[in-house]
Design a protein around this motif. Structure first.
Motif, mmCIF file in Angstrom:
data_model
loop_
_atom_site.group_PDB
_atom_site.id
_atom_site.type_symbol
_atom_site.label_atom_id
_atom_site.label_comp_id
_atom_site.label_asym_id
_atom_site.label_seq_id
_atom_site.Cartn_x
_atom_site.Cartn_y
_atom_site.Cartn_z
ATOM 1 N N ASP A 1 0.799 -1.243 -0.021
ATOM 2 C CA ASP A 1 -0.135 0.072 -0.195
ATOM 3 C C ASP A 1 0.919 1.170 -0.061
ATOM 4 N N PHE B 1 0.378 4.293 -1.046
ATOM 5 C CA PHE B 1 0.033 5.464 -0.526
ATOM 6 C C PHE B 1 0.123 5.692 1.123
ATOM 7 N N TYR B 2 -0.317 4.437 1.509
ATOM 8 C CA TYR B 2 -0.327 4.443 3.003
ATOM 9 C C TYR B 2 1.141 4.762 3.516
ATOM 10 N N GLU C 1 1.939 3.959 -10.092
ATOM 11 C CA GLU C 1 0.828 4.884 -10.482
ATOM 12 C C GLU C 1 0.971 5.985 -9.543
ATOM 13 N N HIS C 2 1.868 6.400 -9.436
ATOM 14 C CA HIS C 2 2.170 7.620 -8.502
ATOM 15 C C HIS C 2 1.460 7.501 -7.242
ATOM 16 N N ARG C 3 1.243 6.423 -6.622
ATOM 17 C CA ARG C 3 0.670 6.159 -5.270
ATOM 18 C C ARG C 3 1.867 6.670 -4.036
ATOM 19 N N TRP D 1 3.773 8.982 -4.347
ATOM 20 C CA TRP D 1 3.620 10.606 -4.694
ATOM 21 C C TRP D 1 2.387 11.164 -3.987
ATOM 22 N N SER D 2 1.248 10.256 -4.015
ATOM 23 C CA SER D 2 -0.135 10.706 -3.663
ATOM 24 C C SER D 2 -0.148 10.760 -2.118
#
Lengths: 224, 224
Positions: free
Chosen positions: B90, B92-93, B123-125, B127-128
């Motif tokens: 994960d 993003f997390y 998928e830029h996760r 960065w997000s």
């Protein structure tokens, strides 16, 4: 999340459970006279080893229940205090896709309207997809999202925010289409959770049936 | 991703497959004289119904292979053109957590350094997660991430970027710790993929073993 979403989750999960040779029963911790210890005892007596946890109400992020002797899968992201397996939409990807589709349709100044409470519940994953898509497409744009705490605060703020930032499109997190009606007619509207795939509002249809079935598959995989 | 990561994936997946009563064999589409049709035929003849797809090399996002007759799970996010089940960190997390931990330690001007190629692949996760954490903690800060296309472009740009934005901490996506050595000593350094949980560099340890085992569990669930 509304009751309709929960029903779709439950119906899909129950159907898949039957297909896999299991049965899904519903127990409410909020029922009168129900306590966590009593529910554990009930499950134990009935020989139930696997538990699906429905999305929790409101801002609740944990459940007063000892999961340690059960296989557990949470539906959606709401149980976050206890580290359990969860199955949920890819909210990041959905918001990024919505933004990119707006751009492809020619919209340039695209805002995001979402209540802070929903955003927190989704660990800000919708917001993150919007931010990344905006940074990628237009690094100099930094349109602040409209994020009041609750739903009813959105309509009175909406049009001021739209005109202040000269928005030509708004991505709404809301399921509630009536709120989108407040926006001026020249603004493109997109919802991140449309109820039907071919309804009046453009947007993302979350796959509740797929999530319900997937949750059962994951639980069955843990149990077998 | 480096070869060590792939080895951990493979070793964990092979162990879990054995535990579940299956065997994991390795086939390389890049082997001499191997073609997609030949590999299909080979799998068919051997009675192999389930396929794990290792992370693809470089910027590759699809595989010239007809998955339709196999159960398939991709390791990591690299197969994105063909819609297959995938199992991945994960990201993003992880990035959001890294940012929040920096804040908790007192850092205030926190930058993200990541190559554009790795960011796209995820998928830029990563960065997000960084963008959301920054927007939450400091809505007025908009520190541009250092995102050159390739790794070797980072060291010559690093210190200029750090001083221009007066950074007191940098979150690196890199596994490669040598690059972090270029930063001035007063700057806090964090890596989003440390090789060991208690090494010299602070950061996130991705759970390759857990992912490898989880991929097998998902595949077994699909097959049975």
């Amino acid at each position: 999340r509304d009751a309709g979403t929960h029903r779709s989750f439950f119906a899909a999960a129950a159907t898949r459970a039957t297909e896999r040779g299991f049965r899904l029963d519903e127990f409410a911790l909020s029922a009168p006279n129900m306590r966590p210890e009593r529910l554990s005892e009930l499950l134990r007596v009935r020989g139930i080893h696997g538990v699906l946890v429905a999305p929790l109400p409101g801002q609740q992020v944990s459940l007063d229940f000892d999961f340690s002797e059960f296989a557990v899968v949470g539906l959606g992201t709401s149980v976050s205090q206890t580290p359990i397996d969860r199955i949920a939409d890819d909210h990041f990807y959905a918001a990024k896709l919505a933004y990119e589709q707006c751009r492809a349709l020619g919209y340039r100044r695209i805002g995001l309207s979402i209540t802070a409470s929903i955003s927190r519940r989704l660990e800000h994953r919708w917001w993150s997809g919007y931010l990344v898509a905006q940074q990628q497409a237009a690094p100099r744009l930094a349109i602040p999202s409209l994020m009041p705490e609750t739903r009813d605060q959105i309509p009175p703020l909406l049009n001021g925010w739209i005109s202040r930032h000269r928005l030509d499109a708004v991505i709404f997190a809301l399921r509630d289409e009536s709120q989108m009606g407040c926006a001026p007619p020249h603004v493109g509207l997109v919802s991140l959770s449309v109820p039907q795939p071919a309804g009046q509002v453009a947007g993302i249809k979350q796959d509740e049936a797929g999530l319900g079935a997937g949750a059962v598959d994951l639980l069955v995989a843990t149990l077998t």
